[in-house]
Write an enzyme that holds these catalytic residues in place. Structure first.
Site, PDB file in Angstrom:
ATOM      1  N   ASN A 199       0.834  -1.206   0.000  1.00 29.46           N
ATOM      2  CA  ASN A 199       0.000   0.000   0.000  1.00 29.46           C
ATOM      3  C   ASN A 199       0.870   1.259   0.000  1.00 29.46           C
ATOM      4  O   ASN A 199       1.850   1.341   0.738  1.00 29.46           O
ATOM      5  CB  ASN A 199      -0.881   0.038   1.258  1.00 29.46           C
ATOM      6  CG  ASN A 199      -1.412  -1.321   1.622  1.00 29.46           C
ATOM      7  OD1 ASN A 199      -2.223  -1.883   0.931  1.00 29.46           O
ATOM      8  ND2 ASN A 199      -0.915  -1.860   2.722  1.00 29.46           N
ATOM      9  N   GLU A 225       8.493  -5.256  -1.144  1.00 31.68           N
ATOM     10  CA  GLU A 225       7.389  -4.301  -0.987  1.00 31.68           C
ATOM     11  C   GLU A 225       7.851  -2.872  -1.239  1.00 31.68           C
ATOM     12  O   GLU A 225       7.110  -2.058  -1.808  1.00 31.68           O
ATOM     13  CB  GLU A 225       6.773  -4.431   0.407  1.00 31.68           C
ATOM     14  CG  GLU A 225       6.273  -5.826   0.761  1.00 31.68           C
ATOM     15  CD  GLU A 225       5.346  -6.432  -0.276  1.00 31.68           C
ATOM     16  OE1 GLU A 225       4.628  -5.684  -0.968  1.00 31.68           O
ATOM     17  OE2 GLU A 225       5.331  -7.674  -0.401  1.00 31.68           O
TER      18      GLU A 225
END
Length: 883
Positions: A271, A304
């Site tokens: 995110n 990530e």
């Protein structure tokens, strides 16, 4: 066949641009004790690129309690909109401001999608389609929106409240409630939204980018875990610097946050600016985490972070393009890990995963291209094919374009598509144009399933000093794809003379030497290359660095493989030659039912040579000594003789241990003396030491079990303690049971340590293992709602304990099916991942096939079967043959 009540597949060929775009989204969350109120304000307008210019605005929604709807400030009556279980439709002409209020119940959300609670912490997981469980929205990746998120809660309940972007406002009200507002300046799809609220501590450091920009790095954890974040923070800073140097990518916000939660379906989620992680890939202390855990944390943190550009700033147009972000980012994290550690070792580890997990997927009923053409449930396509094979396809492009050419292609990709939702072919075009390398045939890798086999034949013509290699490719039929176009396959290779020296290579008809390594591109069904100036028959080292994800069929004598194992300058091929030799021995022993065939003196001598090579890196030596995995061996013999493979591997391990007992003990004691404490610089020595102990323990001698127990008791790090406990737990001895009890009593408050405790017992091979696994499933520390715990026991048993899982009475299959059905309503994603071992029934013997299919049929007949599980079971049963 589509079962009644199940959704029809979504097809790539039916893609259409979204009818509406959302320019701006303002979210407000008010957190109450048992529910959360969500208000969303969407600024929508018709998309000029969509062919639908008259239809209503359709917003996705699932499990939402709708309270009110406004359009341009006017409250709508129920007759003004259409509400179904999956959507909310509102008439909109050209543009409008839509305001929606709804209620959700995170405490009751066991699917771990959308907004849920983990250990008292509110957190989100929106990829792939979880945002629709938070509020009504066009939940698809090609709707790029700017988000402003406000969170309201009592500070006693949620002192920490986080979302994407930058914190722009914090206010305390008279009633004690606190309101915070976060603003993300970059448009993003809904799957990248994140919210976290709860009682968390923060570890933070400042980072300065190469351009001098200051970035605040923060890791949020539950208070008792605040001392376990150092390695994750160091890994993050390494990844940021590496991406700046290798790809020229700087971080684009002033703040980068990581949050660790215990209950998470995946490893982590990228995110924008607020990464939510499975705590397994953040928390580490040497007494609790193994060297492998440390490596995994560094890898996942980097993965990530790298998504910030390859996934966030440039995202997928639709979910059929998933490998666009995942395959590319896996390739990038593999490059990073290779630079941080050992390039040959990292390549061996990556190929081991590919061969043991992806190759079987490519050969089974779920075989699919890295760009699937259809799906029922997108979560089922977060696979090793999309991720790891996708990374291999990028690696092949890198091989053909070279480091500088690939970087030019990546620079063009970033410059051309920043802020866009694109396709794999947009990426392919950018790499081709930026590097100046023809890559159009790579579309075959994206659109065709299956693992190609490269067949190699050699011919030496001494009278003309010519050595020729003929390469031919084939690919088996896969579901829905009978005929295959040729794949472009780069084959790195070299030739060795009888002394083991590299030969300078020159193609026939050319005067210039090409060096000792050349890359042959096989992009047709067959190609022959001729090397001139070869005075004696060489030994060919083919597919160096495993330059393509293919099976290699190159008939050669055992002596030639032993020669490569001893002399090849390519570390991967040295290791692979040893694995191939071991595989041949095991295959012969199993097929001829003669374990004496495993007593090969040349292989034993090669094993000893590796063991005594003091110049070889400890981790590489440990890898070279390891025998092929059961998963990989089982791919070579059909139908799979499960018990015989385990018996052969155990016999070979004992034979090598018995033959070299004194040297194994000597190396074990020497490495033990070299290692000073739990420091990470001794990872290689620990790996070699514990590999020696593994072989020694196979002898089953009481003195050697005592040696295991001594290491278990004396260890100051989880690598050594866990390695010893694993061996002790396999022994089914009094001393083994004592060690398990001691470990439980010491670490029962540490979830990540206890996951290992469950796994070691799930992998034991004695007759009571399944009974013990069932007992452990009732243990007070087992939690069906925690994916890590379920994977540590049930998945470990089903995936990595073949003789017990594949018991001929079908008891292992029944146990797994029972667990899948327990998870049907609770956590569909986890249930779907667990069912996979049952779907791979085809390569087994008829009795096992029948019992596996019986359990699949039982699952298929379950009322209200979730689509995640239904899709996998249906595809597997569709290939069923009559028995």
């Amino acid at each position: 066949m589509i079962k009644d009540g199940q959704p029809a597949p979504i097809m790539l060929e039916n893609y259409a641009p979204p009818p509406f775009l959302v320019e701006d989204l303002r979210l407000r969350f008010v957190i109450h004790e048992t529910f959360v109120l969500v208000r969303s304000i969407l600024k929508v307008s018709r998309n000029d690129r969509s062919p639908d210019d008259t239809g209503p605005l359709v917003l996705d929604g699932a499990e939402l309690e709708l309270l009110s709807v406004r359009r341009d400030g006017k409250v709508l009556e129920e007759s003004d909109y259409t509400l179904t279980q999956t959507s909310l439709s509102i008439a909109v002409s050209k543009q409008a401001v839509i305001e929606i209020e709804n209620k959700i119940y995170p405490n009751q959300n066991t699917s771990l999608e959308g907004l849920y609670v983990s250990g008292g912490v509110y957190c989100t997981q929106c990829e792939a389609e979880g945002f629709r469980k938070i509020t009504f929205f066009p939940d698809r990746p090609d709707v790029m929106t700017r988000y402003t998120t406000t969170i309201v809660a009592h500070p006693d309940h949620c002192p920490t409240m986080l979302s994407n972007g930058n914190l722009v406002r914090r206010e305390t009200f008279d009633d004690g409630l606190v309101e915070v507002t976060w603003e993300d300046p970059f448009p993003k799809p809904s799957y990248l939204f994140a919210l976290v609220a709860g009682d968390l501590e923060v570890v933070e450091e400042d980072y300065e980018t190469v351009s001098g920009k200051s970035v605040k790095l923060q890791i949020f954890v539950e208070p008792h875990n605040v001392d376990k974040c150092d390695h994750a923070m160091v890994s993050l800073k390494k990844a940021m610097r590496w991406d700046e140097v290798v790809y020229g990518r700087e971080y684009d916000l002033d703040l980068y946050m990581i949050v660790a939660v215990d209950d998470f379906n995946m490893g982590a989620m990228e995110n924008k600016g607020l990464n939510v992680f499975n705590s397994k890939f953040v928390l580490a202390k040497r007494e609790l985490a193994t060297d492998r855990d440390y490596a995994n944390i560094e890898n996942v943190v980097a993965h990530e972070y790298f998504h910030n550009w390859t996934g966030n700033r440039i995202t997928c147009r639709d979910w059929f393009q998933l490998t666009l972000k995942e395959g590319l980012t896996v390739f990038r994290d593999q490059q990073f890990s290779a630079d941080m550690t050992s390039r040959p070792l990292k390549r061996i580890e990556d190929v081991d995963i590919l061969r043991s997990r992806q190759f079987p997927e490519d050969a089974g009923p779920m075989a699919h291209p890295i760009q699937p053409q259809s799906y029922v449930e997108i979560n089922n396509f977060y696979t090793v094919t999309v991720y790891n094979k996708g990374a291999e396809v990028i690696r092949m492009m890198h091989c053909l374009t070279g480091t500088k050419g690939f970087r030019r292609g990546m620079d063009l990709y970033f410059a051309s598509h920043d802020g866009e939702a694109v396709t794999v072919f947009d990426f392919l075009r950018a790499i081709e144009e930026g590097s100046g390398t023809y890559l159009k045939k790579f579309k075959n890798w994206y659109q065709q399933a299956g693992t190609p086999t490269v067949h190699v034949s050699a011919e030496f013509e001494p009278d003309v000093n010519c050595y020729s290699l003929t390469f031919r490719q084939t690919c088996p039929e896969t579901p829905g794809q009978k005929e295959k176009l040729p794949f472009p396959i780069p084959i790195k290779m070299g030739l060795l003379d009888k002394s083991g020296d590299e030969i300078l290579l020159r193609f026939e008809g050319e005067d210039e030497h090409k060096g000792c390594n050349v890359t042959i591109l096989l992009d047709t069904e067959e190609r022959t290359v001729h090397f001139s100036g070869i005075n004696e028959k060489p030994v060919a080292s083919v597919l160096r660095e495993f330059s393509a994800p293919v099976r290699l069929d190159f008939p050669r004598e055992d002596a030639e493989l032993a020669f490569l194992m001893a002399n090849d300058t390519d570390e991967f091929n040295r290791w692979d030659a040893g694995q191939t030799l071991a595989m041949r021995m095991i295959t012969r022993a199993v097929e001829q039912q003669d374990l004496e065939l495993l007593h090969d003196q040349a292989f034993s001598d090669a094993f000893l040579a590796v063991l005594q090579d003091q110049e070889l890196d400890g981790a590489l030596a440990a890898r070279a000594l390891m025998l092929p995995s059961e998963e990989y061996v089982s791919q070579q013999i059909k139908p799979i003789p499960v018990n015989q493979i385990r018996e052969a591997l155990d016999h070979l391990r004992r034979h090598l241990a018995d033959s070299h007992r004194d040297v194994l003990l000597e190396v074990y004691q020497a490495k033990k003396a070299e290692i000073r404490g739990a420091d990470s610089s001794f990872m290689g020595q620990r790996s070699l030491k514990n590999t020696c102990l593994d072989f020694l323990s196979s002898l089953g001698e009481s003195a050697l079990l005592e040696l295991c127990y001594q290491q278990f008791s004396d260890a100051d790090n989880m690598t050594d303690q866990g390695a010893a406990l694993r061996l002790l737990s396999f022994s089914d001895s009094v001393i083994g049971r004592q060690a398990l009890l001691e470990f439980h009593d010491k670490w029962q408050q540490e979830p990540l340590a206890m996951d290992k405790w469950f796994t070691f017992q799930a992998l034991a091979t004695h007759s009571d293992t399944l009974k013990n696994v069932k007992r452990l499933k009732q243990h007070e520390l087992f939690d069906l709602g925690n994916p890590n715990r379920v994977r540590s026991l049930v998945a470990a048993f089903a995936e990595y304990n073949p003789p017990i899982f594949h018991a001929i009475d079908g008891s292992g299959y029944e146990f797994l099916a029972d667990t899948v059905l327990e998870l049907n309503d609770r956590n569909p994603q986890l249930g779907a991942r667990l069912v996979v071992p049952l779907t791979l029934w085809e390569p087994h013997r008829k009795e096992r096939q029948q019992r596996m299919c019986e359990q699949l049929e039982r699952i298929a007949d379950h009322p209200n079967l979730v689509k995640n599980v239904y899709e996998l079971v249906d595809k597997s049963l569709s290939t069923k043959r009559s028995f």
